[in-house]
Design a protein around this motif. Structure first.
Motif, PDB file in Angstrom:
ATOM      1  N   TYR A  25       0.813  -1.144  -0.076  1.00 19.30           N
ATOM      2  CA  TYR A  25      -0.159  -0.121   0.056  1.00 19.30           C
ATOM      3  C   TYR A  25       0.825   1.242  -0.110  1.00 19.30           C
ATOM      4  CZ  TYR A  25      -4.495  -2.095   0.420  1.00 19.30           C
ATOM      5  OH  TYR A  25      -5.609  -2.959   0.416  1.00 19.30           O
ATOM      6  N   SER A  26       1.876   1.089   0.630  1.00 14.64           N
ATOM      7  CA  SER A  26       2.889   2.536   0.597  1.00 14.64           C
ATOM      8  C   SER A  26       3.648   2.644  -0.484  1.00 14.64           C
ATOM      9  CB  SER A  26       3.597   2.357   1.839  1.00 14.64           C
ATOM     10  OG  SER A  26       4.679   1.151   1.797  1.00 14.64           O
ATOM     11  N   GLY A  27       3.763   1.885  -1.382  1.00 14.39           N
ATOM     12  CA  GLY A  27       4.593   1.808  -2.562  1.00 14.39           C
ATOM     13  C   GLY A  27       3.826   1.904  -4.083  1.00 14.39           C
ATOM     14  N   THR A  28       2.564   2.538  -3.841  1.00 12.66           N
ATOM     15  CA  THR A  28       1.911   2.539  -5.369  1.00 12.66           C
ATOM     16  C   THR A  28       0.974   3.681  -5.120  1.00 12.66           C
ATOM     17  OG1 THR A  28       0.205   1.596  -6.513  1.00 12.66           O
ATOM     18  CG2 THR A  28       0.124   0.965  -4.326  1.00 12.66           C
ATOM     19  N   SER A  29       0.896   4.428  -6.340  1.00 13.58           N
ATOM     20  CA  SER A  29       0.061   5.446  -6.250  1.00 13.58           C
ATOM     21  C   SER A  29      -1.541   5.107  -6.791  1.00 13.58           C
ATOM     22  CB  SER A  29       0.490   6.664  -7.545  1.00 13.58           C
ATOM     23  OG  SER A  29       0.493   5.892  -8.742  1.00 13.58           O
ATOM     24  N   ILE A  30      -1.726   3.836  -6.783  1.00 11.03           N
ATOM     25  CA  ILE A  30      -3.198   3.099  -7.171  1.00 11.03           C
ATOM     26  C   ILE A  30      -3.494   1.994  -6.198  1.00 11.03           C
ATOM     27  CG2 ILE A  30      -4.505   2.212  -8.870  1.00 11.03           C
ATOM     28  CD1 ILE A  30      -2.378   3.213 -10.971  1.00 11.03           C
ATOM     29  N   ASP A  31      -4.524   2.099  -5.664  1.00 13.28           N
ATOM     30  CA  ASP A  31      -5.005   1.200  -4.679  1.00 13.28           C
ATOM     31  C   ASP A  31      -4.801  -0.165  -5.299  1.00 13.28           C
ATOM     32  OD1 ASP A  31      -6.941  -0.766  -3.720  1.00 13.28           O
ATOM     33  OD2 ASP A  31      -7.014   0.654  -2.307  1.00 13.28           O
ATOM     34  N   PRO A  32      -3.859  -1.147  -4.491  1.00 10.36           N
ATOM     35  CA  PRO A  32      -3.509  -2.461  -5.058  1.00 10.36           C
ATOM     36  C   PRO A  32      -4.692  -3.311  -5.449  1.00 10.36           C
ATOM     37  CG  PRO A  32      -2.286  -1.940  -2.922  1.00 10.36           C
ATOM     38  CD  PRO A  32      -3.403  -0.539  -3.187  1.00 10.36           C
ATOM     39  N   ILE A  33      -6.021  -3.335  -4.722  1.00 12.51           N
ATOM     40  CA  ILE A  33      -6.836  -3.993  -4.964  1.00 12.51           C
ATOM     41  C   ILE A  33      -7.556  -3.656  -6.469  1.00 12.51           C
ATOM     42  CG2 ILE A  33      -9.377  -4.492  -4.292  1.00 12.51           C
ATOM     43  CD1 ILE A  33      -7.104  -5.773  -2.674  1.00 12.51           C
ATOM     44  N   LYS A  34      -7.361  -2.300  -6.586  1.00  8.49           N
ATOM     45  CA  LYS A  34      -7.825  -1.823  -7.853  1.00  8.49           C
ATOM     46  C   LYS A  34      -7.025  -2.131  -8.989  1.00  8.49           C
ATOM     47  CE  LYS A  34     -10.065   2.369 -10.027  1.00  8.49           C
ATOM     48  NZ  LYS A  34     -10.356   3.386  -9.757  1.00  8.49           N
TER      49      LYS A  34
END
Length: 325
Positions: free
Chosen positions: A207-216
Motif C-alpha cells: 500500500y505504501s509503494g503505489t499511487s493506485i490502490d493495490p486492489i484496484k
C-alpha cells in the motif's frame, strides 16, 4: 495550510482544467474526478475551486468555468510523483480515523467501496453479488444503494446509473484502532483458494509503494476467479493484510469474534509474531492478519460480463443505513 488529501484533490483538479482547451465547469470536473477514482461531488469541487482561485492558480470566467493560470501551470509542473505515492496510504489513514463503528451499540460509520452500474444491469448484478456474499466472498452481506443524481456522502451518481456501497475490509483497521490496537494495511493481494480454503498469497502489492490502490490494480488486471472459487472450491480471490503489534494478538482476536455478531467477518487467521502469514512477509515484532476483500462480490459481477466501475476504499457510510441485498 490545507490537509494532504485536499492538496492532492486540488492538484488533480488543476490537471483536469489544464487538459482542456476551454473553460471547464464544476459538473464536468466532478465527473472527471469520479472517473479518476476520487469520490467528490460537484459541491465539493466548487469549494476546491475557490481555494485555487484564491491562490491564483485558476481563473473564473463567469458561469462558463475555469482555466488554469501561468502560476497554476508552474505549480502543477512541480507536483512530484513522490507525493502521489503517498496518496493511497494517506487516504486510508484518514478513512480509518473516520470509521467509528461501535460493535456494542451498532452505531457509526464503516469504510465502503463504491461501484457504479447501469440501472438496466442492476438486478442481474444484485443477484450475483447476493450469490457471492452468501458463499463468504465478502466481509458483510449488507450494501448501500444510492440512486442517480444524488450527492449524498459526497458521491455523485450519474444519470442512468446506480451506486452500490459494499463494506471494505479496511473497516477492520478502523475497528482495531477504536479498540486501542495500532494498525495499518501492509499489502493488497491475490489469494489462491484450494478446496474452499485460502492456500496463500500468489501476488502482493504494498500500500505504501503505489499511487493506485493495490486492489484496484488487481481488478484492472482481471486477475480474480471468484465465481470459479465458489463453484469448484479452487480459484483466486482478493485479500489484504495488515500488521499489528504482536502483544495485541489476543485482544484483536476477541474483537474480530465480536465483529462476527454484527455481520462483519472475513478475517482468515492471525499469524505468529514476525512470521510470514500465507506467504506474506511480516515485520519483526508484529503479526499479520489477512482479511478477504469486501470487493470480491463486485469482482464476481465483472467476471460475469457485466460492466461495473469500482472505486475501492472510497468513503465512509453509516452501517445502520446499509441493508441486506
Amino acid at each position: 495550510m490545507t490537509e494532504p488529501n485536499v492538496e492532492r484533490k486540488l492538484v488533480e483538479i488543476m490537471r483536469i482544467i489544464s487538459e482542456s482547451d476551454k473553460p471547464v465547469g464544476a459538473r464536468l470536473i466532478a465527473d472527471e474526478m469520479h472517473n479518476r477514482g476520487y469520490a467528490i461531488g460537484e459541491r465539493a469541487v466548487r469549494y476546491h475551486l475557490r481555494i485555487l482561485d484564491e491562490r491564483g492558480f485558476t481563473k473564473k470566467h463567469g458561469y462558463i468555468g475555469r482555466t488554469i493560470t501561468e502560476r497554476g501551470k508552474k505549480e502543477l509542473s512541480d507536483a512530484l510523483i513522490s507525493d502521489r505515492l503517498g496518496f493511497i496510504i494517506t487516504k486510508i489513514e484518514e478513512l480509518i480515523y473516520r470509521a467509528d463503528y461501535d460493535l456494542d451499540t451498532g452505531k457509526g460509520n464503516v469504510i465502503v467501496n463504491i461501484s457504479y452500474i447501469d440501472k438496466d444491469d442492476y438486478e442481474n448484478a444484485a443477484d450475483i453479488i447476493r450469490y457471492a456474499m452468501s458463499h463468504g466472498a465478502s466481509i458483510s452481506p449488507k450494501v448501500g444503494i444510492l440512486e442517480e443524481e444524488t450527492d449524498e456522502y459526497d458521491i455523485y451518481v450519474p444519470e442512468g446509473k446506480v451506486a452500490m456501497a459494499t463494506v471494505c475490509s479496511i473497516t477492520f483497521d478502523g475497528l482495531l484502532l477504536k479498540n486501542g490496537i495500532p494498525t495499518l494495511p501492509a499489502y493488497g493481494g491475490l489469494m489462491q483458494m484450494e478446496d474452499n480454503k485460502p492456500e496463500g498469497f500468489i501476488d502482493l502489492i504494498s500500500y505504501s509503494g503505489t499511487s493506485i490502490d493495490p486492489i484496484k490494480i488487481f481488478l484492472r488486471r482481471k486477475s480474480t476467479s471468484i465465481l470459479q472459487a465458489i463453484d469448484t472450491g479452487n480459484g483466486k480471490m482478493l485479500a489484504n493484510i495488515r500488521e499489528i503489534p504482536a502483544s495485541a494478538a489476543s485482544k484483536a482476536e476477541i474483537m474480530m469474534e465480536h465483529a462476527k455478531k454484527n455481520d462483519i467477518c472475513g478475517h482468515i487467521c492471525i499469524g505468529d509474531p514476525g512470521m510470514d502469514v500465507l506467504y506474506a512477509p511480516v515485520e519483526r515484532g508484529k503479526i499479520g492478519i489477512p482479511i478477504m476483500a469486501g470487493i470480491n462480490s463486485v469482482a464476481a459481477v465483472e467476471e460475469a460480463g457485466i460492466l461495473i466501475e469500482t472505486h475501492p476504499v472510497s468513503t465512509v457510510m453509516e452501517y445502520r443505513k446499509m441493508e441486506l441485498l
